[in-house]
Design a protein around this motif. Sequence first.
Motif: not given
Lengths: 276, 221
Positions: A47-62
């Motif tokens: 996704g583009f910047s700010g789409a939330g993709k890194s946040t989604l990944l970082r939710l996986i290990n809390l």
Amino acid sequence: MGTLSPFGTAIRLHGVSKRFAGIDGIEVGVEPTDLDVAQGEIHGIIGFSGAGKSTLLRLINLLEQPDAGQVVVHGEDLTTLSPDRLRAARRRIGMIFQHFNLLHNRSVADNVAFPLRIAGESAARIRDRVDACLAFVGLSDKASAYPAQLSGGQKQRVAIARALAPEPHVLLADEPTSALDPRTTQSLLDVLADVNRRFGVTIVLVSHEMSVVRRLCHRVSVMEAGRVIERVSLDAGHIPPDSQLARWLNEFGGGSESAAPQGYAPHALAREAAHV
Amino acid sequence: MFDNIIELLPEIAKAINETLLMMAICLTAAVLIGGSLGIVVFLTSRGQVLARYRHFNLVANALINVFRSFPFIILLVAVSPFTRHIVGTSIGPLAASVPLSLAAIFYFARLIEQTLRDVPRGVIEAAEAMGATPRQIVTQVLLVEARSGLVLAMTVLAVSFLSYSAVAGVVGGGGIGDLAIRYGYYRFQTDVMIATIVLLVIMVQGIQLLGQWLARHVDKR
């Protein structure tokens, strides 16, 4: 989503959401989202910047605490764990980062040993794992070097060795090639593919580079404005022509049909890489 | 022309010892207590691993600011009842070490908190992702990655408090500063004044060179 692999589900996010105020007070984050990753799969989040993709990944290990929802990794809901048990669970989830995040005042070997030391492993086991992991990423000769003496690609290989040292089931990769040049990117993707094939490690990879995702991933979640707007199965790099992914490729100048054997020509999605 | 100095040699030796004693006490207190305080203030600041203890952070920050607001000479006098209570007197190098330590603790706490901010958040995050406890993050990440900055912070601390210890001479604290005031200033013995200044310059240079060498030596970044 159906499961690709006969071995079951490695990661299941159920209704997770995370909101926080970004720059200019604009709300960014992840809207309530589901994500299923099969065991042994390489799953891309693009996704583009700010789409939330890194946040989604970082939710996986809390690394990000979700506002709501469940984060189930290998059958265990991480959101319900005590701090101690969460730390134990995190030891089975490796992570690599865009900027490597190595300890600069420690040698390569000490960096790789770090996750084992903090887990209280024996000296003999640490030595074995450090040797094995450095050999795997092809950096046995750099064991006593310091990160400052390495190239970007070598630093990311050390980070991969460090992530593999505790023998994780899952590897989270947050824009792992975005700070690397195309040739280094290619060899690093080979290493990641090898991690998946040889050790059966499930990989979730965030990238804004279409070529990276296309080359490596079995399936892709496409994100926009905090939502997964599309899930695509890639068949040997083939992107279904009616997908949003294919439309983006057309719109920004890439081809959606050919499997782009080299595939590293700079295209629009890679423009974001310019500001790193 | 060095008559005064030769006559005062035993006094000068005694003054050096007193200064070293005051420095040893206040630097030890600063590194142990102030260092710990600085680390905890850093860990509880916004976005760090113990950010949930925000109240502690607010109180500790306010306390550091209050103590750092005192002009040192006022602190020296203001805490003298406290000093008498724990040392039994408010005169001499041991007594002067009490306000010196107080000032040094809060001075160093702030220095350490700021030094630790240079450790990239991503490196701390990587350790969290690997399952590190807050204690492991301090001992194996923060103190390792910031070590050259920490050495330089101690250098600044030592130089500052060498000069603060001279101020303690005003209230009979003893040490090199006391000597300069009693002989160099009150008795117009210019040679003694010059000698004490030369002595302090040498000490400051020594501390600074040692600190810089050590900081460079431990920095692998």
